[in-house]
Design a protein around this motif. Sequence first.
Motif, PDB file in Angstrom:
ATOM      1  N   TRP A  69       0.874  -1.399   0.165  1.00  0.00           N
ATOM      2  CA  TRP A  69       0.605   0.540   0.197  1.00  0.00           C
ATOM      3  C   TRP A  69       1.209   1.438  -0.280  1.00  0.00           C
ATOM      4  O   TRP A  69       1.708   1.403   0.558  1.00  0.00           O
ATOM      5  N   PRO A  70       0.551   2.413  -0.666  1.00  0.00           N
ATOM      6  CA  PRO A  70       0.997   3.395  -0.496  1.00  0.00           C
ATOM      7  C   PRO A  70       1.080   4.175   0.827  1.00  0.00           C
ATOM      8  O   PRO A  70       0.005   3.970   1.231  1.00  0.00           O
ATOM      9  N   PRO A  71       1.885   5.260   1.260  1.00  0.00           N
ATOM     10  CA  PRO A  71       2.040   6.294   2.015  1.00  0.00           C
ATOM     11  C   PRO A  71       0.517   6.529   2.964  1.00  0.00           C
ATOM     12  O   PRO A  71      -0.405   6.119   3.232  1.00  0.00           O
ATOM     13  N   LEU A  72      -0.682   6.739   1.143  1.00  0.00           N
ATOM     14  CA  LEU A  72      -1.907   7.517   2.215  1.00  0.00           C
ATOM     15  C   LEU A  72      -3.039   6.671   2.631  1.00  0.00           C
ATOM     16  O   LEU A  72      -3.367   6.903   3.281  1.00  0.00           O
ATOM     17  N   LYS A  73      -2.264   5.708   1.452  1.00  0.00           N
ATOM     18  CA  LYS A  73      -3.638   4.011   1.674  1.00  0.00           C
ATOM     19  C   LYS A  73      -3.150   3.858   3.480  1.00  0.00           C
ATOM     20  O   LYS A  73      -4.322   3.515   3.888  1.00  0.00           O
ATOM     21  N   ARG A  74      -2.310   3.472   3.432  1.00  0.00           N
ATOM     22  CA  ARG A  74      -1.973   2.925   5.002  1.00  0.00           C
ATOM     23  C   ARG A  74      -2.176   4.034   6.021  1.00  0.00           C
ATOM     24  O   ARG A  74      -2.956   4.232   7.246  1.00  0.00           O
ATOM     25  N   GLN A  75      -1.965   5.484   5.638  1.00  0.00           N
ATOM     26  CA  GLN A  75      -2.845   6.846   7.186  1.00  0.00           C
ATOM     27  C   GLN A  75      -4.286   6.401   6.943  1.00  0.00           C
ATOM     28  O   GLN A  75      -4.692   6.392   7.058  1.00  0.00           O
ATOM     29  N   TYR A  77      -6.020   3.889   6.830  1.00  0.00           N
ATOM     30  CA  TYR A  77      -6.500   2.578   6.920  1.00  0.00           C
ATOM     31  C   TYR A  77      -5.200   2.065   8.236  1.00  0.00           C
ATOM     32  O   TYR A  77      -4.602   1.385   7.678  1.00  0.00           O
ATOM     33  N   PRO A  78      -4.526   3.122   8.733  1.00  0.00           N
ATOM     34  CA  PRO A  78      -4.350   2.500   9.853  1.00  0.00           C
ATOM     35  C   PRO A  78      -4.193   0.953  10.721  1.00  0.00           C
ATOM     36  O   PRO A  78      -2.638   0.443  10.982  1.00  0.00           O
ATOM     37  N   GLU A  79      -5.192   0.865  10.494  1.00  0.00           N
ATOM     38  CA  GLU A  79      -5.457  -0.489  12.022  1.00  0.00           C
ATOM     39  C   GLU A  79      -5.295  -1.388  10.763  1.00  0.00           C
ATOM     40  O   GLU A  79      -4.604  -2.767  11.140  1.00  0.00           O
ATOM     41  N   LEU A  80      -5.493  -1.584   9.823  1.00  0.00           N
ATOM     42  CA  LEU A  80      -4.989  -2.613   8.827  1.00  0.00           C
ATOM     43  C   LEU A  80      -4.089  -2.734   8.135  1.00  0.00           C
ATOM     44  O   LEU A  80      -3.281  -3.902   8.395  1.00  0.00           O
ATOM     45  N   ALA A  81      -3.446  -2.020   7.876  1.00  0.00           N
ATOM     46  CA  ALA A  81      -2.107  -1.784   7.351  1.00  0.00           C
ATOM     47  C   ALA A  81      -0.719  -2.741   8.507  1.00  0.00           C
ATOM     48  O   ALA A  81       0.467  -2.141   8.744  1.00  0.00           O
ATOM     49  N   GLN A  82      -1.712  -1.939  10.438  1.00  0.00           N
ATOM     50  CA  GLN A  82      -0.478  -2.682  11.511  1.00  0.00           C
ATOM     51  C   GLN A  82      -1.328  -3.834  12.386  1.00  0.00           C
ATOM     52  O   GLN A  82      -0.148  -4.041  12.722  1.00  0.00           O
ATOM     53  N   VAL A  83      -1.770  -4.670  11.411  1.00  0.00           N
ATOM     54  CA  VAL A  83      -2.254  -6.258  12.216  1.00  0.00           C
ATOM     55  C   VAL A  83      -0.753  -6.596  11.823  1.00  0.00           C
ATOM     56  O   VAL A  83       0.415  -6.453  10.819  1.00  0.00           O
ATOM     57  N   PRO A  84      -0.010  -8.144  13.475  1.00  0.00           N
ATOM     58  CA  PRO A  84       1.039  -8.807  12.941  1.00  0.00           C
ATOM     59  C   PRO A  84       1.280  -9.121  11.667  1.00  0.00           C
ATOM     60  O   PRO A  84       2.470  -9.243  11.428  1.00  0.00           O
ATOM     61  N   ILE A  85       0.514  -9.901  11.049  1.00  0.00           N
ATOM     62  CA  ILE A  85       0.809 -10.914   9.813  1.00  0.00           C
ATOM     63  C   ILE A  85       1.047  -9.346   8.547  1.00  0.00           C
ATOM     64  O   ILE A  85       2.113  -9.599   7.694  1.00  0.00           O
ATOM     65  N   VAL A  86       0.663  -8.159   8.495  1.00  0.00           N
ATOM     66  CA  VAL A  86       1.643  -6.945   7.824  1.00  0.00           C
ATOM     67  C   VAL A  86       2.799  -7.003   8.587  1.00  0.00           C
ATOM     68  O   VAL A  86       3.660  -6.725   7.307  1.00  0.00           O
ATOM     69  N   LYS A  87       3.205  -6.695   9.396  1.00  0.00           N
ATOM     70  CA  LYS A  87       4.310  -6.310  10.172  1.00  0.00           C
ATOM     71  C   LYS A  87       5.349  -7.101  10.329  1.00  0.00           C
ATOM     72  O   LYS A  87       6.009  -6.934   9.440  1.00  0.00           O
TER      73      LYS A  87
END
Length: 215
Positions: A69-75, A77-87
Amino acid sequence: SAQLYAMKLDPNRIRSVGLVYSKVAIGGGPAIDFRPGRFHLACRRICAYRQVPPRFLALSSAAVTRPYWPPLKRQAYPELAQVPIVKLNPAGVLGHKLAGEDAVRTLVSHRSSLGAPYAIVRAVGLNDGDDPDFPGAAQGELRFGQGDLMVGKISRTVLAELLVNLLNEPEGFCKTFEVKQEPKTMSRNGTGASAATLSLAEKLRQLRTDVARAL
């Protein structure tokens, strides 16, 4: 829309066809066959698909596009970008799964004589019905989505039943989607009607077709 691939498609009414060489694959991640610079396009034939039941089922998982995901999309949907499997993304497993999805879509879309109608199912967290944080695991209604914005859980048994049922559902033709379960009291669609009142075919009909999106 899927109407493009209905049985009554009239080739005489087709006036133009567009081709796109994109860095982004249908699933939302980087295209595995994209190369920067000059390129040569060799087109053997252009054909349309009829909407038939899937004959190739690929079981993937939610979150496969999120590492890209590009930075804007991460911002957004922060809760989706920070789930353990993604991190964590151990050994780049999400990227490998996304590449597998793209390989299936490419095989069917661009090498149709070798491929078969498919459905790609992105399951959320698998559950055996013993998770205290997931009430109603055995009875939860199925909810489908696209865009890799879904989190939740699904029973392994229910997921297996869904995969078998997809073999008889033309509405699942060439689609990539996420699926989860929710307790019946939470299962609502956009009109406020209970999702329990919708058949599997009706739920699948609301999803975009991959090939139509590529066009």
